[in-house]
Scaffold this motif. Structure first.
Motif, PDB file in Angstrom:
ATOM      1  N   LYS A  15       0.867 -13.867  -1.075  1.00 49.75           N
ATOM      2  CA  LYS A  15       0.318 -15.234  -1.140  1.00 49.75           C
ATOM      3  C   LYS A  15       0.329 -15.933   0.215  1.00 49.75           C
ATOM      4  CE  LYS A  15       4.420 -17.680  -2.765  1.00 49.75           C
ATOM      5  NZ  LYS A  15       5.059 -18.299  -3.921  1.00 49.75           N
ATOM      6  N   THR A  16       1.230 -15.548   1.095  1.00 43.42           N
ATOM      7  CA  THR A  16       1.288 -16.123   2.437  1.00 43.42           C
ATOM      8  C   THR A  16       0.016 -15.830   3.227  1.00 43.42           C
ATOM      9  OG1 THR A  16       3.657 -15.727   2.417  1.00 43.42           O
ATOM     10  CG2 THR A  16       2.683 -16.155   4.557  1.00 43.42           C
ATOM     11  N   TYR A  17      -0.618 -14.702   2.920  1.00 39.32           N
ATOM     12  CA  TYR A  17      -1.770 -14.245   3.701  1.00 39.32           C
ATOM     13  C   TYR A  17      -3.109 -14.453   3.013  1.00 39.32           C
ATOM     14  CZ  TYR A  17       1.997 -12.166   6.346  1.00 39.32           C
ATOM     15  OH  TYR A  17       3.138 -11.998   7.081  1.00 39.32           O
ATOM     16  N   VAL A  34      -8.641  -6.100   0.098  1.00 42.47           N
ATOM     17  CA  VAL A  34      -9.755  -6.507   0.951  1.00 42.47           C
ATOM     18  C   VAL A  34     -10.904  -7.094   0.144  1.00 42.47           C
ATOM     19  CG1 VAL A  34     -11.463  -5.679   2.628  1.00 42.47           C
ATOM     20  CG2 VAL A  34      -9.124  -4.792   2.690  1.00 42.47           C
ATOM     21  N   LYS A  35     -11.328  -6.391  -0.896  1.00 46.42           N
ATOM     22  CA  LYS A  35     -12.527  -6.798  -1.639  1.00 46.42           C
ATOM     23  C   LYS A  35     -12.313  -8.017  -2.523  1.00 46.42           C
ATOM     24  CE  LYS A  35     -14.296  -2.117  -1.684  1.00 46.42           C
ATOM     25  NZ  LYS A  35     -14.192  -0.871  -2.415  1.00 46.42           N
ATOM     26  N   GLU A  36     -11.176  -8.105  -3.198  1.00 46.97           N
ATOM     27  CA  GLU A  36     -10.961  -9.206  -4.138  1.00 46.97           C
ATOM     28  C   GLU A  36     -10.092 -10.331  -3.578  1.00 46.97           C
ATOM     29  OE1 GLU A  36     -11.210  -6.002  -7.696  1.00 46.97           O
ATOM     30  OE2 GLU A  36      -9.533  -7.366  -7.761  1.00 46.97           O
ATOM     31  N   LEU A  37      -9.107  -9.969  -2.781  1.00 50.14           N
ATOM     32  CA  LEU A  37      -8.210 -11.000  -2.244  1.00 50.14           C
ATOM     33  C   LEU A  37      -8.630 -11.473  -0.851  1.00 50.14           C
ATOM     34  CD1 LEU A  37      -4.776  -9.536  -3.439  1.00 50.14           C
ATOM     35  CD2 LEU A  37      -6.220 -11.246  -4.567  1.00 50.14           C
ATOM     36  N   ASN A  38      -9.675 -10.840  -0.292  1.00 49.44           N
ATOM     37  CA  ASN A  38     -10.232 -11.218   1.020  1.00 49.44           C
ATOM     38  C   ASN A  38      -9.192 -11.213   2.144  1.00 49.44           C
ATOM     39  OD1 ASN A  38     -12.737 -11.554  -0.162  1.00 49.44           O
ATOM     40  ND2 ASN A  38     -12.453 -13.742  -0.483  1.00 49.44           N
ATOM     41  N   ILE A  39      -8.290 -10.259   2.084  1.00 51.43           N
ATOM     42  CA  ILE A  39      -7.273 -10.146   3.130  1.00 51.43           C
ATOM     43  C   ILE A  39      -7.836  -9.258   4.233  1.00 51.43           C
ATOM     44  CG2 ILE A  39      -4.993  -9.202   3.657  1.00 51.43           C
ATOM     45  CD1 ILE A  39      -4.145 -10.171   0.852  1.00 51.43           C
ATOM     46  N   ASN A  40      -7.817  -9.772   5.458  1.00 54.31           N
ATOM     47  CA  ASN A  40      -8.372  -8.988   6.566  1.00 54.31           C
ATOM     48  C   ASN A  40      -7.371  -7.937   7.041  1.00 54.31           C
ATOM     49  OD1 ASN A  40      -6.596 -10.141   8.534  1.00 54.31           O
ATOM     50  ND2 ASN A  40      -7.970 -11.875   8.767  1.00 54.31           N
ATOM     51  N   SER A  41      -7.842  -7.025   7.870  1.00 54.22           N
ATOM     52  CA  SER A  41      -7.008  -5.889   8.273  1.00 54.22           C
ATOM     53  C   SER A  41      -5.764  -6.320   9.051  1.00 54.22           C
ATOM     54  CB  SER A  41      -7.821  -4.882   9.079  1.00 54.22           C
ATOM     55  OG  SER A  41      -8.420  -5.504  10.196  1.00 54.22           O
ATOM     56  N   ALA A  42      -5.882  -7.367   9.857  1.00 49.83           N
ATOM     57  CA  ALA A  42      -4.712  -7.841  10.608  1.00 49.83           C
ATOM     58  C   ALA A  42      -3.641  -8.359   9.649  1.00 49.83           C
ATOM     59  CB  ALA A  42      -5.120  -8.931  11.587  1.00 49.83           C
ATOM     60  N   ASN A  43      -4.062  -9.111   8.638  1.00 51.57           N
ATOM     61  CA  ASN A  43      -3.103  -9.626   7.661  1.00 51.57           C
ATOM     62  C   ASN A  43      -2.548  -8.512   6.787  1.00 51.57           C
ATOM     63  OD1 ASN A  43      -3.237 -12.241   8.561  1.00 51.57           O
ATOM     64  ND2 ASN A  43      -4.656 -12.926   7.008  1.00 51.57           N
ATOM     65  N   LEU A  44      -3.332  -7.478   6.549  1.00 52.46           N
ATOM     66  CA  LEU A  44      -2.842  -6.341   5.771  1.00 52.46           C
ATOM     67  C   LEU A  44      -1.695  -5.658   6.512  1.00 52.46           C
ATOM     68  CD1 LEU A  44      -3.394  -5.140   3.072  1.00 52.46           C
ATOM     69  CD2 LEU A  44      -5.082  -3.624   4.094  1.00 52.46           C
ATOM     70  N   VAL A  45      -1.810  -5.569   7.815  1.00 52.69           N
ATOM     71  CA  VAL A  45      -0.722  -5.002   8.634  1.00 52.69           C
ATOM     72  C   VAL A  45       0.517  -5.884   8.512  1.00 52.69           C
ATOM     73  CG1 VAL A  45       0.027  -4.496  10.998  1.00 52.69           C
ATOM     74  CG2 VAL A  45      -2.247  -3.791  10.232  1.00 52.69           C
ATOM     75  N   ILE A  47       1.300  -7.760   5.974  1.00 53.38           N
ATOM     76  CA  ILE A  47       1.838  -7.539   4.631  1.00 53.38           C
ATOM     77  C   ILE A  47       2.690  -6.274   4.615  1.00 53.38           C
ATOM     78  CG2 ILE A  47       1.207  -6.897   2.258  1.00 53.38           C
ATOM     79  CD1 ILE A  47      -1.164  -8.888   2.543  1.00 53.38           C
ATOM     80  N   VAL A  48       2.177  -5.217   5.249  1.00 54.72           N
ATOM     81  CA  VAL A  48       2.922  -3.953   5.306  1.00 54.72           C
ATOM     82  C   VAL A  48       4.269  -4.160   5.999  1.00 54.72           C
ATOM     83  CG1 VAL A  48       2.950  -1.662   6.407  1.00 54.72           C
ATOM     84  CG2 VAL A  48       0.929  -2.422   5.138  1.00 54.72           C
ATOM     85  N   LEU A  49       4.273  -4.872   7.101  1.00 55.26           N
ATOM     86  CA  LEU A  49       5.524  -5.135   7.830  1.00 55.26           C
ATOM     87  C   LEU A  49       6.499  -5.944   6.981  1.00 55.26           C
ATOM     88  CD1 LEU A  49       4.064  -5.946  11.372  1.00 55.26           C
ATOM     89  CD2 LEU A  49       5.188  -3.827  10.635  1.00 55.26           C
ATOM     90  N   ASP A  50       5.971  -6.942   6.269  1.00 57.34           N
ATOM     91  CA  ASP A  50       6.823  -7.758   5.397  1.00 57.34           C
ATOM     92  C   ASP A  50       7.375  -6.934   4.231  1.00 57.34           C
ATOM     93  OD1 ASP A  50       6.311  -9.879   7.050  1.00 57.34           O
ATOM     94  OD2 ASP A  50       5.075 -10.992   5.629  1.00 57.34           O
ATOM     95  N   VAL A  51       6.553  -6.034   3.691  1.00 60.38           N
ATOM     96  CA  VAL A  51       7.000  -5.150   2.605  1.00 60.38           C
ATOM     97  C   VAL A  51       8.126  -4.255   3.106  1.00 60.38           C
ATOM     98  CG1 VAL A  51       6.309  -3.137   1.232  1.00 60.38           C
ATOM     99  CG2 VAL A  51       4.896  -5.198   1.216  1.00 60.38           C
ATOM    100  N   GLU A  52       7.965  -3.716   4.307  1.00 59.86           N
ATOM    101  CA  GLU A  52       9.019  -2.863   4.880  1.00 59.86           C
ATOM    102  C   GLU A  52      10.336  -3.627   4.984  1.00 59.86           C
ATOM    103  OE1 GLU A  52       6.638   0.341   7.668  1.00 59.86           O
ATOM    104  OE2 GLU A  52       7.246  -1.544   8.585  1.00 59.86           O
TER     105      GLU A  52
END
Length: 85
Positions: A15-17, A34-45, A47-52
């Motif tokens: 939700k932060t992104y 990407v398609k439904e939540l409109n999260i761009n690739s930079a924000n996806l990275v 999210i991955v870092l936050d998940v880690e």
């Protein structure tokens, strides 16, 4: 920690992104980042870092490639946590 708890934690991270035009309620297990939540690739990275950090796991590039939906992310998190034990 069960899958429901993982989903709650993952939603908090995502939700932060979310862009302003996407409501938090749009985050479901089948939501595509990407398609439904409109999260761009930079924000996806991000999210991955936050998940880690949140789950104490390490995601590899191939994990990121497989992470298309929220459900994909939950499955990867669960697998990484099982492998960690």
């Amino acid at each position: 920690m069960g899958n429901d708890q993982h989903l709650v934690q993952l939603k908090d991270i995502i939700k932060t992104y979310l862009p302003e035009d996407v409501p938090v309620g749009a985050i479901g297990e089948d939501s595509n980042f990407v398609k439904e939540l409109n999260i761009n690739s930079a924000n996806l990275v991000d999210i991955v870092l936050d998940v880690e950090d949140a789950f104490g796991i390490r995601l590899e590039n191939e994990d990121m490639d497989k992470m298309q939906t929220v459900r994909d992310a939950l499955n990867i998190i669960a697998q990484k946590l099982r492998d960690k034990k």
